[in-house]
Enzyme design. Structure first.
Site, PDB file in Angstrom:
ATOM      1  CE1 TYR A  73      39.265  40.246  34.986  1.00 46.24           C
ATOM      2  CE2 TYR A  73      38.905  42.256  36.248  1.00 46.24           C
ATOM      3  CZ  TYR A  73      39.578  41.063  36.050  1.00 46.24           C
ATOM      4  OH  TYR A  73      40.557  40.679  36.929  1.00 46.24           O
ATOM      5  CG  HIS A 112      43.175  38.076  35.924  1.00 41.37           C
ATOM      6  ND1 HIS A 112      42.421  39.164  35.534  1.00 41.37           N
ATOM      7  CD2 HIS A 112      44.275  38.069  35.140  1.00 41.37           C
ATOM      8  CE1 HIS A 112      43.049  39.793  34.549  1.00 41.37           C
ATOM      9  NE2 HIS A 112      44.170  39.149  34.290  1.00 41.37           N
TER      10      HIS A 112
END
Length: 211
Positions: A73, A112
């Protein structure tokens, strides 16, 4: 004319404050003390970017595990505005891609991005990332609050023989095998389909059930 140099360096207690100041300028969200504490233990997953020996960017990642699969991530990857479009972001992302390639055991990389940040979306798409989901109200206290989830599915190490090793379990369960749709590196290739009304995951293959 001297050519500019772009280098990556470790995040240490001595330069952590530089990372904090950089993040405050680059990102519209703030990060707590635990974030920075974890960064000091991240090793190769956290790097400062230097442009002619000046700190102008940083990338910070962590390893997540979902359903037994390791995923990287990207928590932050950013560069000061005056130094953008000089290859600094690419240098940082290439470091991340090299890390997961060398490791060889990651399912995917994801992050994101605020839905209105088209420049960031275009940047990641150049490296093979795709929008796979949009999360509403993901961000707090900033607008727009929605975020796209961008993901790069990594090249599998397994080969097609693994599919056939797993097929007997379908016969044993009484299911009828007709056709399977395999998604590999975001490209569709048809192999079989399992009549079952569900998705089945065999290692790195996704099987779409059809009636």
């Amino acid at each position: 004319m001297t050519r500019a140099t772009i280098e990556l360096g470790d995040v240490t207690p001595h330069n952590l404050q530089q990372l904090k100041r950089l993040n405050q300028v680059v990102f519209p969200v703030s990060y707590n003390d635990k974030f920075y504490k974890d960064i000091l233990e991240a090793g190769e997953l956290a790097k400062l970017a230097y442009y002619n020996d000046i700190v102008v960017g940083a990338v910070c990642c962590r390893i997540d595990v979902l359903d037994g699969s390791r995923r990287l991530y990207i928590m932050t990857l950013g560069c000061l505005a005056p130094y953008r479009k000089r290859g600094i972001g690419a240098k940082m992302l290439e470091h991340v891609l090299n890390y997961v390639e060398k490791d060889g055991d990651f399912h995917s990389i994801f992050l994101h991005v605020q839905v209105n940040n088209q420049s960031a979306i275009d940047f990641y798409k150049k490296f093979g990332f795709e929008i796979v989901e949009t999360k509403e109200q993901y961000y707090k206290r900033i607008e727009p609050a929605d975020a796209h989830v961008l993901m790069k599915l990594l090249r599998p190490q397994n080969n097609l023989t693994n599919i056939f090793e797993l097929l007997p379990s379908f016969f044993d369960s009484g299911l009828t095998i007709q056709k399977v749709t395999c998604v590999k590196e975001m490209e569709m290739e048809e192999y079989f389909t399992v009549c079952n009304d569900k998705f089945y995951v065999f290692d790195i293959f996704w099987f779409q059930a059809r009636n």
